[in-house]
Design a protein around this motif. Sequence first.
Motif, mmCIF file in Angstrom:
data_model
loop_
_atom_site.group_PDB
_atom_site.id
_atom_site.type_symbol
_atom_site.label_atom_id
_atom_site.label_comp_id
_atom_site.label_asym_id
_atom_site.label_seq_id
_atom_site.Cartn_x
_atom_site.Cartn_y
_atom_site.Cartn_z
ATOM 1 N N ARG A 1 0.821 -1.130 0.049
ATOM 2 C CA ARG A 1 0.200 0.008 0.014
ATOM 3 C C ARG A 1 0.924 1.334 -0.053
ATOM 4 O O ARG A 1 0.640 2.196 -0.715
ATOM 5 N N GLU A 2 1.953 1.334 0.650
ATOM 6 C CA GLU A 2 2.976 2.390 0.897
ATOM 7 C C GLU A 2 3.441 2.785 -0.466
ATOM 8 O O GLU A 2 3.713 3.932 -0.962
ATOM 9 N N ARG A 3 3.814 1.536 -1.107
ATOM 10 C CA ARG A 3 4.446 1.667 -2.350
ATOM 11 C C ARG A 3 3.270 2.078 -3.506
ATOM 12 O O ARG A 3 3.736 2.077 -4.964
ATOM 13 N N GLY A 4 1.938 2.279 -3.254
ATOM 14 C CA GLY A 4 0.916 2.457 -4.230
ATOM 15 C C GLY A 4 0.433 1.508 -4.961
ATOM 16 O O GLY A 4 -0.214 1.492 -5.993
ATOM 17 N N CYS A 5 0.706 0.191 -4.723
ATOM 18 C CA CYS A 5 0.405 -1.003 -5.345
ATOM 19 C C CYS A 5 -1.270 -0.995 -4.951
ATOM 20 O O CYS A 5 -1.897 -0.917 -4.118
ATOM 21 N N SER A 6 -1.885 -1.619 -6.386
ATOM 22 C CA SER A 6 -3.459 -1.860 -6.385
ATOM 23 C C SER A 6 -3.661 -3.442 -6.074
ATOM 24 O O SER A 6 -4.713 -3.892 -5.934
ATOM 25 N N LEU A 7 -2.626 -4.171 -5.943
ATOM 26 C CA LEU A 7 -2.720 -5.458 -5.960
ATOM 27 C C LEU A 7 -1.684 -6.300 -5.451
ATOM 28 O O LEU A 7 -0.533 -5.833 -5.554
ATOM 29 N N VAL A 8 -1.604 -7.178 -4.787
ATOM 30 C CA VAL A 8 -0.616 -8.191 -4.116
ATOM 31 C C VAL A 8 -0.901 -9.645 -4.418
ATOM 32 O O VAL A 8 -2.361 -10.121 -4.246
ATOM 33 N N GLN A 9 0.184 -10.099 -5.016
ATOM 34 C CA GLN A 9 -0.160 -11.566 -5.353
ATOM 35 C C GLN A 9 0.953 -12.240 -4.723
ATOM 36 O O GLN A 9 2.031 -11.811 -4.308
ATOM 37 N N LEU A 10 0.696 -13.584 -4.557
ATOM 38 C CA LEU A 10 1.771 -14.744 -4.125
ATOM 39 C C LEU A 10 1.354 -16.019 -4.738
ATOM 40 O O LEU A 10 0.345 -16.092 -5.287
ATOM 41 N N THR A 11 2.615 -16.943 -4.691
ATOM 42 C CA THR A 11 2.151 -18.263 -4.917
ATOM 43 C C THR A 11 2.520 -18.847 -4.017
ATOM 44 O O THR A 11 3.220 -18.830 -3.207
ATOM 45 N N THR A 12 1.649 -20.292 -3.872
ATOM 46 C CA THR A 12 2.129 -21.279 -2.816
ATOM 47 C C THR A 12 2.404 -22.682 -3.457
ATOM 48 O O THR A 12 1.666 -22.808 -4.460
ATOM 49 N N ASP A 13 3.406 -23.547 -3.330
ATOM 50 C CA ASP A 13 3.462 -24.729 -4.088
ATOM 51 C C ASP A 13 2.265 -25.689 -3.465
ATOM 52 O O ASP A 13 1.846 -25.636 -2.478
ATOM 53 N N LYS A 14 1.767 -26.285 -4.713
ATOM 54 C CA LYS A 14 0.574 -27.103 -4.465
ATOM 55 C C LYS A 14 0.619 -28.036 -3.264
ATOM 56 O O LYS A 14 -0.593 -28.417 -2.685
ATOM 57 N N GLN A 15 1.762 -28.467 -3.151
ATOM 58 C CA GLN A 15 1.989 -29.487 -2.176
ATOM 59 C C GLN A 15 2.017 -28.976 -0.653
ATOM 60 O O GLN A 15 1.867 -29.618 0.474
ATOM 61 N N ARG A 16 1.940 -27.464 -0.394
ATOM 62 C CA ARG A 16 1.878 -26.936 0.667
ATOM 63 C C ARG A 16 0.485 -26.648 1.035
ATOM 64 O O ARG A 16 0.059 -25.395 0.960
ATOM 65 N N GLY A 17 -0.256 -27.597 1.318
ATOM 66 C CA GLY A 17 -1.882 -27.175 1.834
ATOM 67 C C GLY A 17 -2.120 -26.470 2.988
ATOM 68 O O GLY A 17 -2.941 -25.357 2.653
ATOM 69 N N GLU A 18 -1.339 -26.552 3.781
ATOM 70 C CA GLU A 18 -1.415 -25.589 5.119
ATOM 71 C C GLU A 18 -1.062 -24.216 4.765
ATOM 72 O O GLU A 18 -1.673 -23.188 5.280
ATOM 73 N N ALA A 19 -0.047 -24.091 3.844
ATOM 74 C CA ALA A 19 0.274 -22.536 3.328
ATOM 75 C C ALA A 19 -0.921 -22.138 2.576
ATOM 76 O O ALA A 19 -1.353 -20.820 2.751
ATOM 77 N N LEU A 20 -1.579 -22.826 1.698
ATOM 78 C CA LEU A 20 -2.777 -22.478 0.853
ATOM 79 C C LEU A 20 -3.799 -22.041 1.701
ATOM 80 O O LEU A 20 -4.247 -21.048 1.753
ATOM 81 N N ARG A 21 -4.199 -22.716 2.792
ATOM 82 C CA ARG A 21 -5.270 -22.383 3.797
ATOM 83 C C ARG A 21 -4.818 -21.002 4.633
ATOM 84 O O ARG A 21 -5.615 -20.209 4.936
ATOM 85 N N PHE A 22 -3.702 -21.064 5.084
ATOM 86 C CA PHE A 22 -3.158 -20.063 5.695
ATOM 87 C C PHE A 22 -3.273 -18.605 4.865
ATOM 88 O O PHE A 22 -3.860 -17.675 5.474
#
Length: 161
Positions: A123-144
């Motif tokens: 937000r400070e940098r003026g972004c309108s979108l935040v994105q990330l990826t997580t490995d499909k093997q990391r089910g806990e990370a996806l839920r997080f």
Amino acid sequence: MLQKGVVEVERDITFRLAAEEDLERIVQMLADDVLGEERERYEDPLPEGYLKAFKAIESDPNNELTVACHDKEIIGVMQITFTPYLTHQGSWRATIEGVRTSSAVRGQGVGSKMINWAVDRARERGCSLVQLTTDKQRGEALRFYQKLGFTATHEGMKMKL
């Protein structure tokens, strides 16, 4: 009661840009999980590629390698890349990558604080979108990430070279 090797973290987490002397600890955290131990090389001395990557990140004003610290101990790391896009009316977006917390503090809310901090930084940098990826093997990370408000709106694809 704490287990051996577990650090109890309260509210005092600070964030700062990583320094070259943090590199060994960062690589140690990146290698400290099932997927990381397959693709990272935490050894002494560290492979040269890590230092080259660090220098490239450090010299790029649109990349921030950030460490989370409790007192003076590094307990988390993430990279945020800020990218201008023509889509979304020419706005900027932030990509969060390489998120790791120390195994000694997992489950104590450190990851949530890191991601919330990164969203605020975007937000400070003026972004309108935040994105990330997580490995499909990391089910806990996806839920997080979903619990923090991220939605799986796209199917990501990669090609190893």
